[in-house]
Motif scaffolding. Structure first.
Motif, mmCIF file in Angstrom:
data_model
loop_
_atom_site.group_PDB
_atom_site.id
_atom_site.type_symbol
_atom_site.label_atom_id
_atom_site.label_comp_id
_atom_site.label_asym_id
_atom_site.label_seq_id
_atom_site.Cartn_x
_atom_site.Cartn_y
_atom_site.Cartn_z
ATOM 1 N N ASP A 7 -4.864 -0.214 -5.127
ATOM 2 C CA ASP A 7 -5.730 0.956 -4.973
ATOM 3 C C ASP A 7 -5.368 2.094 -5.926
ATOM 4 O O ASP A 7 -6.149 3.043 -6.085
ATOM 5 C CB ASP A 7 -5.656 1.481 -3.533
ATOM 6 C CG ASP A 7 -6.283 0.522 -2.540
ATOM 7 O OD1 ASP A 7 -7.011 -0.390 -2.988
ATOM 8 O OD2 ASP A 7 -6.047 0.678 -1.334
ATOM 9 N N ASN B 225 0.848 -1.193 0.000
ATOM 10 C CA ASN B 225 0.000 0.000 0.000
ATOM 11 C C ASN B 225 0.885 1.245 0.000
ATOM 12 O O ASN B 225 2.117 1.160 0.113
ATOM 13 C CB ASN B 225 -0.949 -0.001 1.199
ATOM 14 C CG ASN B 225 -0.212 -0.234 2.506
ATOM 15 O OD1 ASN B 225 0.758 0.462 2.823
ATOM 16 N ND2 ASN B 225 -0.668 -1.213 3.283
ATOM 17 N N ILE C 58 0.493 -1.803 -5.923
ATOM 18 C CA ILE C 58 -0.545 -1.243 -5.051
ATOM 19 C C ILE C 58 -1.859 -1.175 -5.826
ATOM 20 O O ILE C 58 -2.040 -0.334 -6.711
ATOM 21 C CB ILE C 58 -0.135 0.154 -4.548
ATOM 22 C CG1 ILE C 58 1.213 0.082 -3.828
ATOM 23 C CG2 ILE C 58 -1.212 0.730 -3.635
ATOM 24 C CD1 ILE C 58 1.764 1.433 -3.402
#
Length: 318
Positions: free
Chosen positions: A70, A23, A68
């Motif tokens: 997201d 993240n 990542i």
């Protein structure tokens, strides 16, 4: 915190470590630990060219951002499109939402470099370079950027694209920030090949994107322009947005050109005036490939031709 570390022992004289954070928080922790010895990397197309040209030195630690989840993908709300910074240019140039509500960005992403580059390069990398061809298109959509920065006390930072470009020009660009997402205003129109239109309160929205480059490869364009405005049935312009950029210059809104059209009715002489005014207002540079004057004149000609073609295509469809 789980991360993979890879060692690449190619022709280099010393090993390099590749970090794979899960993240954004982990990515920032690694950057904080290694500082200038670490660099964020996603598609890596810009970084490779900078290495080859000697603009930047090779770093010891690579922090992958493409791990990542997201940071990828395209979403929408009633008034905006939000694009994850690691969304590939190819996806932006084929996505139906961007085609329908962000035709200038859609066209720009279809004309950046060669297909092999668009398959790998990301929209965030194009913007973070500060000279990407997508930037003029995003400027006419009043785009904003969402960042996370280890040098800031704020968890995330929301910043208008035009304001961020000013920080770049003034030398205040942060080297520790990671672009998370891009948000742009939706067009109130549907896509045709080069322009868009739809009746909204008796107005139609028209847009276009034009680019001149040396060749279709991973080389900077010479000049790019983007245009977005509404026009009513009598030919009066409103909400005019015009931008120009290209090469290694910083893209800019052409505010004086916008004022030339804003609230005024379209007429043939306006095309000549727009070309002349754009060539005067556009701030650019000379290099071995093109002179400053050539870039200025080309920007004016691209805008004038684009507006003429768009208006006449609109007339023919009526």
């Amino acid at each position: 915190m789980e991360m993979n570390i890879e060692t690449n022992r190619g022709p280099e004289l010393f090993p390099r470590k590749v970090w794979e954070p899960a993240n954004a928080e982990e990515a920032m922790m690694i950057k904080r630990q290694y500082g200038d010895n670490a660099v964020f990397v996603a598609g890596g197309t810009l970084l490779r060219t900078q290495w080859e040209s000697g603009i930047v030195n090779r770093h010891e630690h690579f922090i992958r951002l493409d791990t990542i989840a997201d940071l990828c993908g395209i979403g929408e709300s009633d008034q905006h499109i939000e694009i994850g910074a690691l969304t590939r240019l190819r996806e932006c140039g084929t996505d139906a939402t961007i085609a329908h509500h962000g035709a200038t960005l859609y066209e720009s992403c279809r004309h950046i470099a060669a297909p092999s580059i668009r398959n790998q390069a990301t929209i965030g990398g194009n913007i973070s370079s500060a000279v990407g061809d997508a930037i003029p298109a995003l400027l006419v959509h009043n785009a904003s950027l969402r960042w996370v920065d280890i040098g800031s006390e704020v968890t995330t930072i929301e910043q208008d694209l035009v304001d961020w470009l000013e920080t770049v020009k003034s030398g205040r660009k942060s080297s520790t920030a990671v672009l998370l997402a891009i948000r742009l205003e939706k067009q109130t129109s549907s896509l045709t090949t080069e322009a868009t239109e739809q009746s909204v309160d008796h107005q139609q929205e028209i847009t276009f994107f034009r680019k001149i480059g040396r060749r279709e490869a991973f080389t900077p364009s010479l000049v790019t322009v983007a245009f977005r405005a509404k026009i009513d049935p009598l030919g009066y312009f409103s909400q005019v947005r015009i931008a120009a950029g290209g090469g290694s210059g910083i893209a800019m809104r052409l505010l004086t050109c916008e004022q030339l059209l804003e609230g005024h009715r379209y007429h043939a002489e306006m095309i000549t005036s727009l070309a002349m005014l754009a060539s005067e207002e556009f701030v650019t540079y000379s290099d071995p490939f093109a002179s400053e004057q050539y870039r200025k004149q080309t920007a004016g000609n691209l805008l004038a031709a684009g507006l003429w073609e768009t208006i006449h295509a609109q007339i023919e469809r009526r």
